[in-house]
Design an enzyme around this catalytic site. Structure first.
Site, PDB file in Angstrom:
ATOM      1  N   LYS A  13       0.840  -1.218   0.000  1.00  0.00           N
ATOM      2  CA  LYS A  13       0.000   0.000   0.000  1.00  0.00           C
ATOM      3  C   LYS A  13       0.868   1.258   0.000  1.00  0.00           C
ATOM      4  CE  LYS A  13      -2.373  -0.835   3.808  1.00  0.00           C
ATOM      5  NZ  LYS A  13      -1.842  -2.127   4.272  1.00  0.00           N
ATOM      6  N   ARG A  88     -10.702   0.597   7.828  1.00  0.00           N
ATOM      7  CA  ARG A  88     -10.183  -0.729   8.177  1.00  0.00           C
ATOM      8  C   ARG A  88     -11.275  -1.632   8.742  1.00  0.00           C
ATOM      9  NH1 ARG A  88      -4.605   0.398   8.104  1.00  0.00           N
ATOM     10  NH2 ARG A  88      -3.428  -1.017   9.386  1.00  0.00           N
ATOM     11  N   ARG A 127      11.230  -5.317   6.233  1.00  0.00           N
ATOM     12  CA  ARG A 127      11.010  -3.926   5.834  1.00  0.00           C
ATOM     13  C   ARG A 127      11.819  -2.944   6.685  1.00  0.00           C
ATOM     14  NH1 ARG A 127       4.998  -1.802   4.978  1.00  0.00           N
ATOM     15  NH2 ARG A 127       4.700  -2.280   7.176  1.00  0.00           N
ATOM     16  N   ARG A 160       9.876  -0.369  11.733  1.00  0.00           N
ATOM     17  CA  ARG A 160       8.664  -0.053  12.492  1.00  0.00           C
ATOM     18  C   ARG A 160       8.532  -1.010  13.662  1.00  0.00           C
ATOM     19  NH1 ARG A 160       3.532   0.642   8.523  1.00  0.00           N
ATOM     20  NH2 ARG A 160       2.604  -0.583  10.202  1.00  0.00           N
ATOM     21  N   ARG A 171      -1.915  -8.554  13.152  1.00  0.00           N
ATOM     22  CA  ARG A 171      -2.366  -7.628  12.097  1.00  0.00           C
ATOM     23  C   ARG A 171      -3.058  -8.381  10.969  1.00  0.00           C
ATOM     24  NH1 ARG A 171       3.214  -4.952  11.084  1.00  0.00           N
ATOM     25  NH2 ARG A 171       2.260  -3.634   9.499  1.00  0.00           N
TER      26      ARG A 171
HETATM   27  P1  AMP Z   1      -0.547   0.897   8.851  1.00  0.00           P
HETATM   28  O1  AMP Z   1       0.606   1.838   8.761  1.00  0.00           O
HETATM   29  O2  AMP Z   1      -1.680   1.261   7.937  1.00  0.00           O
HETATM   30  O3  AMP Z   1      -0.119  -0.540   8.699  1.00  0.00           O
HETATM   31  O4  AMP Z   1      -1.134   1.028  10.345  1.00  0.00           O
HETATM   32  C1  AMP Z   1      -0.347   0.718  11.472  1.00  0.00           C
HETATM   33  C2  AMP Z   1      -1.227   0.496  12.688  1.00  0.00           C
HETATM   34  O5  AMP Z   1      -1.990   1.694  12.951  1.00  0.00           O
HETATM   35  C3  AMP Z   1      -2.287  -0.599  12.535  1.00  0.00           C
HETATM   36  O6  AMP Z   1      -1.769  -1.887  12.842  1.00  0.00           O
HETATM   37  C4  AMP Z   1      -3.331  -0.137  13.542  1.00  0.00           C
HETATM   38  O7  AMP Z   1      -2.907  -0.403  14.882  1.00  0.00           O
HETATM   39  C5  AMP Z   1      -3.304   1.368  13.373  1.00  0.00           C
HETATM   40  N1  AMP Z   1      -4.252   1.841  12.315  1.00  0.00           N
HETATM   41  C6  AMP Z   1      -3.924   2.455  11.148  1.00  0.00           C
HETATM   42  N2  AMP Z   1      -5.036   2.770  10.458  1.00  0.00           N
HETATM   43  C7  AMP Z   1      -6.072   2.338  11.194  1.00  0.00           C
HETATM   44  C8  AMP Z   1      -7.482   2.361  11.015  1.00  0.00           C
HETATM   45  N3  AMP Z   1      -8.053   2.897   9.913  1.00  0.00           N
HETATM   46  N4  AMP Z   1      -8.261   1.806  11.986  1.00  0.00           N
HETATM   47  C9  AMP Z   1      -7.721   1.284  13.107  1.00  0.00           C
HETATM   48  N5  AMP Z   1      -6.407   1.220  13.342  1.00  0.00           N
HETATM   49  C10 AMP Z   1      -5.576   1.744  12.398  1.00  0.00           C
END
Ligand code: AMP
Length: 216
Positions: A13, A88, A127, A160, A171
């Protein structure tokens, strides 16, 4: 043009978003990036989100609602936006419909990056990111020339906190349980485009470009 990109953690993404933003001049709205910034700055949102994020769990919908409403109130949104990592959950998707309706806006296309879970382990645990310029590397698949150092700007690369096997399992399970229903939700409106995300970066982006050029 307003877009949404969906995919499991490691589906690409972030990489695809960068390329799409560049080509189509859209604003990036990544809830993950916004939450990481909030955690880093120790804001009230960051304090609420931190523990969930470290465990790989989803942050509660109410927290996400507030940051999205705030972000969508900014002027740059008018040029068109790309939601990355949001919505999400089905609740977030229903909520987003309401928010967009009140702003007289809509989502034009949902890009779903399809990929098998097995491929994601190497992508996620390998990563590495540049905290300065945002360049993304992978120690197995796309290493930097000098270990731990960004090719583009020379900064020290970071990993990260949630890019480990334990968080990845949570996740992925969150993704299958909560985010797949989001795809089904949008499927009903006929705006979902499924893209095979196992191919190389150029090939995946070519496929996305073809879809989006058809919308412009
Ligand atoms: P990402 O960078 O999109 O992989 O997001 C990292 C973490 O942020 C996720 O594992 C969630 O803990 C939180 N997160 C990001 N976007 C959302 C969302 N739309 N709803 C809930 N948690 C989110």
């Amino acid at each position: 043009m307003n877009l949404l990109i969906i995919g499991a953690p490691g589906a690409g993404k972030g990489t695809m978003s960068e390329l799409i933003l560049d080509k189509f001049n859209l604003v990036h709205v990544s809830t993950g990036d916004m939450l990481r910034a909030a955690v880093k700055n120790g804001t009230p949102v960051g304090l609420k989100a931190q523990e969930y994020m470290n465990r790989g769990e989803l942050v509660p919908d109410e927290v996400i609602h507030d940051i999205i409403v705030e972000r969508l109130s900014q002027d740059d949104i008018e040029q068109g936006f790309l939601f990355d990592g949001y919505p999400r959950t089905k609740n977030q998707a229903v909520d987003l419909d309401e928010i967009l309706k009140s702003l007289n806006k809509k989502i034009d296309c949902v890009i779903n990056l399809n990929i098998e879970d097995e491929v994601l382990v190497k992508r996620i645990t390998g990563r590495r990111l540049c905290p300065e310029c945002g360049e993304i590397y992978n120690i197995y698949l796309k290493p930097s020339k000098k270990e731990g150092i960004c090719d583009k700007c020379g900064s020290e690369l970071i990993q990260r906190k949630d890019d480990n096997l334990e968080s990845l399992k949570v996740r992925l399970s969150e993704y299958h349980k909560n985010t797949q229903p989001v795809i089904e939700y949008y499927e009903k409106t006929g705006i979902v485009k499924h893209v095979d995300a196992t191919a190389g970066v150029d090939k995946v982006f070519d496929e996305i470009k073809t879809v989006l050029e058809g919308l412009c």
